[in-house]
Design a protein around this motif. Sequence first.
Motif, PDB file in Angstrom:
ATOM      1  N   PRO A  43       0.671  -1.262  -0.093  1.00 53.55           N
ATOM      2  CA  PRO A  43      -0.043  -0.329   0.212  1.00 53.55           C
ATOM      3  C   PRO A  43       0.543   1.465  -0.023  1.00 53.55           C
ATOM      4  O   PRO A  43       1.907   1.262   0.499  1.00 53.55           O
ATOM      5  N   HIS A  44       0.225   1.820  -1.041  1.00 47.81           N
ATOM      6  CA  HIS A  44       1.624   3.205  -0.754  1.00 47.81           C
ATOM      7  C   HIS A  44       0.933   4.281  -1.732  1.00 47.81           C
ATOM      8  O   HIS A  44      -0.495   4.145  -1.849  1.00 47.81           O
ATOM      9  N   ALA A  45       0.826   6.374  -1.068  1.00 46.80           N
ATOM     10  CA  ALA A  45       0.523   7.017  -2.464  1.00 46.80           C
ATOM     11  C   ALA A  45       1.612   7.406  -3.362  1.00 46.80           C
ATOM     12  O   ALA A  45       2.620   7.150  -2.688  1.00 46.80           O
ATOM     13  N   ASP A  46       0.816   8.149  -4.378  1.00 48.29           N
ATOM     14  CA  ASP A  46       2.824   8.295  -5.395  1.00 48.29           C
ATOM     15  C   ASP A  46       2.524   9.886  -4.785  1.00 48.29           C
ATOM     16  O   ASP A  46       1.754  10.547  -4.366  1.00 48.29           O
ATOM     17  N   GLY A  47       4.073   9.357  -5.024  1.00 48.97           N
ATOM     18  CA  GLY A  47       4.365  10.818  -5.047  1.00 48.97           C
ATOM     19  C   GLY A  47       4.260  11.478  -5.676  1.00 48.97           C
ATOM     20  O   GLY A  47       5.238  13.110  -6.176  1.00 48.97           O
TER      21      GLY A  47
ATOM     22  N   VAL B 104      -4.463   6.016  -1.776  1.00 52.26           N
ATOM     23  CA  VAL B 104      -3.636   5.146  -1.234  1.00 52.26           C
ATOM     24  C   VAL B 104      -4.286   3.830  -1.681  1.00 52.26           C
ATOM     25  O   VAL B 104      -4.747   3.704  -2.099  1.00 52.26           O
ATOM     26  N   HIS B 105      -3.271   2.944  -2.532  1.00 49.80           N
ATOM     27  CA  HIS B 105      -3.337   1.454  -3.450  1.00 49.80           C
ATOM     28  C   HIS B 105      -2.658   1.226  -2.807  1.00 49.80           C
ATOM     29  O   HIS B 105      -1.681   0.961  -2.508  1.00 49.80           O
ATOM     30  N   ARG B 106      -3.214  -0.460  -3.975  1.00 48.62           N
ATOM     31  CA  ARG B 106      -1.924  -1.988  -3.553  1.00 48.62           C
ATOM     32  C   ARG B 106      -2.022  -2.574  -4.927  1.00 48.62           C
ATOM     33  O   ARG B 106      -3.138  -2.679  -5.801  1.00 48.62           O
TER      34      ARG B 106
HETATM   35 FE   LIG Z   1       1.267   3.902  -7.289  1.00 48.83          FE
END
Ligand SMILES: [Fe+2]
Length: 353
Positions: free
Chosen positions: A230-234, A286-288
């Motif tokens: 899981p992360h959000a893009d920078g 947030v996506h994964r």
């Molecule tokens: Fe991403």
Amino acid sequence: MASASVIPADVLLSRRVQEMVINGQEPESLYICRDEEEAKNVPSPLAPIPIIDLSLFSSSTLSATREEELQKLKSALCCWGCFQAIRHEIPSSFLNKIRQVTREFFEQPMEEKKKYSKGVREVEGYGGDPTPEEGQFLDWQDRLFLTVYPEDLSDTKFWPESPKSFRLVLENFTSMMRTVTEVVSKSMAKSLKLEENCFLNQFGERAALQARFNYYPCCERPEIVLGLKPHADGTGYTLILQDDVEGLQVLQGEQWFTVPTIPDALLILMGDQMEIMTNGVFKSPVHRVVSNREKERTSVAVFYTPEKHKEIGPEDGLVNEERPRLFKKIKDYDITHWEYYQRGMRALHIAEI
Ligand SMILES: [Fe+2]
Ligand SMILES: O=C(O)CCC(=O)C(=O)O
């Protein structure tokens, strides 16, 4: 449990998940990051992410129709932080070509791909993340990461010569993506009743485009391993070309939703820097990516990021009494984002006032 710190970075970096799968290796503890029960028992319904027809944003469209589509765009980005873009002028035959060269690249023998291997400290090239920090996990994927614009910043030693058409396809894709970003940036501004070039000006003329070719091999234990954590893009925002295998999920509240695959669509997903520029009006979700036991998956994510060293901040038109300024001006956010990402954390708070 094996700890990340006992495996030297160069050993870790020389590994490829694809190779581990071919050799019949099971995911070891470094890849295990999911709760098996959660994965088995909690369904991830399909996300009703709005589909936006980019051709309706042209000046030849009836203004009422255009306005309606702009409002749909705005509500998609306030609610989901992403939308499925169709009729973006990239022919479906060309989208299939990109998918094809991506597959062909990863299908090649390991010696061929390793010609483009990234170094321990390099971001570009073929490979995975560097040694994760203590307590962090590795993703069940391999990738090829390339800066494609501005041209003088791209390092062609990482650009595959095989398959033969890879470079040409990527060059064409890059110029098509630049056109799409122009339409999308202007339309987002109009949807918020801002001057149409305001986001383009913030990104700057030398805004970066970086292509990340993702390959997610099949996984014997998809309940405990993730293709991408899981992360959000920078980024400012990210344009994602999926193949026909579902896997990408976005978080809405406490619930993971699966992003449908639509053959001709590009998923356009806000990064933290658009959340900053819109003063929090658009969300950076947030996506994964989940793993799949039967089917491998590829995707191409194009990261669109403001020019190096260029300050960005909330648009004045989005700051008022009801919505006070949430973020300060900031530059090179993507670098801080990467440092936090490696520790499994979001970085957005560093831009908050
Ligand atoms: Fe991403
Ligand atoms: O594979 C995907 O669909 C998403 C990839 C992604 O989120 C990324 O590369 O940041």
